[in-house]
Design an enzyme around this catalytic site. Structure first.
Site: not given
Ligand code: EPZ
Length: 417
Positions: A22-23, A92, A116, A121-125, A305, A397
């Site tokens: 999926k990812n 997301r 969720c 899960r912010p998108i600031d980065l 995960d 999902r």
């Molecule tokens: C990906 O989510 C995966 N999803 C997630 O899998 C996985 O748990 C996660 O990476 C961590 O490995 C997909 O690939 C579709 P992150 P992503 O950005 O990209 C914070 C599943 O079950 N953050 O690495 O959303 C965030 O809140 C899903 O398949 C910010 O603060 O994860 C988290 O605490 C669940 N600001 C941490 O960073 C941002 O702009 C890591 O999130 C982005 C992220």
């Protein structure tokens, strides 16, 4: 009722094939929008997150044809760039389209993707990085409008690892003017796979899979066919199922080389594991040994995960241990459900302290998110008596058919509508 019914207690035996990732599939589907032509994606998992992404892409003007696990995308007539809010809110991963739409059309308006239950899960980065590439982003109450006269390569150092933000910058950079350097990039296998797809389509990328990625912008990408690799998280889920229920199984096509931390944890619980290019053989003959300390981390650390699935295995192991979640702030939602089954778990902040029990007893359980829901199915498979896991839609999902897969391995389970 939209549930899964399980009669627990069987040892697992047999083999099952692991579905496509999926990812890996989601960012690669987004990447097809960078290609003005037809791409063929094979071994794409038939899960609701993929269906949702395809609907979103069609709403943007892509022509999509799907025959089983093979998807053809023609992004030649990309038209819209306002993503339907109902779609963005539900999934997301729609944020993955931001970089590609800016690269293709120069303008995107979208709602903030939903957080969720596992975290804000912010998108600031994502937004900070795109602003550095020349994107003007006007943030509003529930969404934003992003515009650019052209994306420029830049230097980006992420303050902490983000899989999605790394993917979004790679997607925005491949057609940008000049070079982009990403420091502290995520190293998850899905990043490597995305870069592999893009390089096969003509992108120039160095350092994929390391924490420093360099992208040299090119004029255009060309059509390709690509096969999605097997899903390491689904493979890890079924490996944990064997830790929970015991027995001996073979996980066909499981990507062993991407699962070192998971295999080490399973071996630490007493599993006998044999890795090969065909997959993973795992045997659990005696009661599992407890993991003294399990801590989630970015790749190559233990994946968040699989935290819930291994928590279930720990509740049945001998002795006491602890589990620390370092990625998401609210990923212990299954603890109250496991306690209904007699699990010995104490929660303190981002730590869980587990007292292993000889048995869990079947119960009526409610899934609250994808990976926790799958872990509850594992708990039901190992428990005494019957369990029902409601909210099956969360599990669908990410798992094509967890019921069928586990039934192939000897679990008595069935879907209840
Ligand atoms: C990906 O989510 C995966 N999803 C997630 O899998 C996985 O748990 C996660 O990476 C961590 O490995 C997909 O690939 C579709 P992150 P992503 O950005 O990209 C914070 C599943 O079950 N953050 O690495 O959303 C965030 O809140 C899903 O398949 C910010 O603060 O994860 C988290 O605490 C669940 N600001 C941490 O960073 C941002 O702009 C890591 O999130 C982005 C992220």
């Amino acid at each position: 009722m939209n549930a899964i019914q399980i009669y627990g207690g069987n040892c697992l035996m047999g083999e099952t094939r692991i579905q496509g990732s999926k990812n890996a599939a989601l960012p690669i589907l987004a990447a097809t929008l960078l290609i003005d032509g037809i791409c063929e994606i094979e071994n794409c998992p038939m899960i609701s997150d993929v269906s949702h992404m395809l609907r979103l892409m069609e709403s943007l003007g892509c022509d999509i044809t799907r025959i089983e696990h093979t998807i053809k995308v023609d992004a030649g007539r990309l038209c819209m760039c306002d993503m339907p809010s109902d779609s963005v809110g539900v999934m997301r991963s729609s944020i993955m389209l931001l970089g590609v739409l800016l690269a293709r059309t120069g303008s995107v308006s979208m709602q903030y993707p939903g957080g969720c239950v596992i975290g804000q899960r912010p998108i600031d980065l994502h937004l900070q990085a795109l602003r550095k590439m020349g994107v003007v982003i006007e943030e509003r109450e529930d969404g934003f409008v992003a515009e650019t006269k052209g994306l420029n390569g830049t230097y980006i150092r992420f303050p902490f690892v983000s899989v999605g933000a790394t993917e979004n910058v790679v997607l925005a950079a491949v057609l940008a003017k000049g070079n982009t350097v990403i420091e502290n990039a995520a190293m998850e296998p899905e990043i490597y796979t995305l870069c592999d797809f893009l390089k096969e389509a003509g992108a120039e990328i160095e350092g994929a899979g390391t924490d420093r990625i360099i992208i040299h912008g090119v004029e255009r990408l060309h059509e390709i066919s690509y096969r999605i690799p097997a899903d390491r998280i689904v493979a890890g889920t079924y490996l944990a199922a064997c830790l929970c229920s015991g027995g001996e199984i073979f996980l066909k096509e499981a990507p062993c080389t991407q699962m070192t931390a998971v295999i080490e944890a399973a071996a630490g619980m007493g599993a006998e594991i044999h890795e090969s290019t065909e997959g993973i053989q795992i045997a659990c003959r005696n009661r599992r040994k407890m993991l003294q300390e399990l801590k989630t981390d970015s790749y190559p650390g233990f994946p968040t995960d699989l935290q819930s699935a291994f928590l279930v295995a720990m509740t049945l192991a001998e002795g006491s241990g602890s589990l620390e979640e370092t990625i998401f702030e609210n990923r212990f939602r299954i603890v109250p459900e496991l306690k209904k089954m007699g699990a010995g778990i104490t929660c303190k902040g981002n730590m869980l302290f587990v007292e292993g029990q000889k048995k869990l007893k079947g119960a009526a359980l409610t899934a609250k998110e994808l990976r926790g829901g799958a872990a509850l199915v594992l708990a039901g498979s190992a428990a005494e008596g019957m369990s029902i896991v409601k909210n099956r839609q969360y599990i669908e999902r990410g798992y094509e058919n967890i019921c069928q897969d586990l039934a192939t391995l000897g679990v008595e389970c069935k879907i209840i509508n």
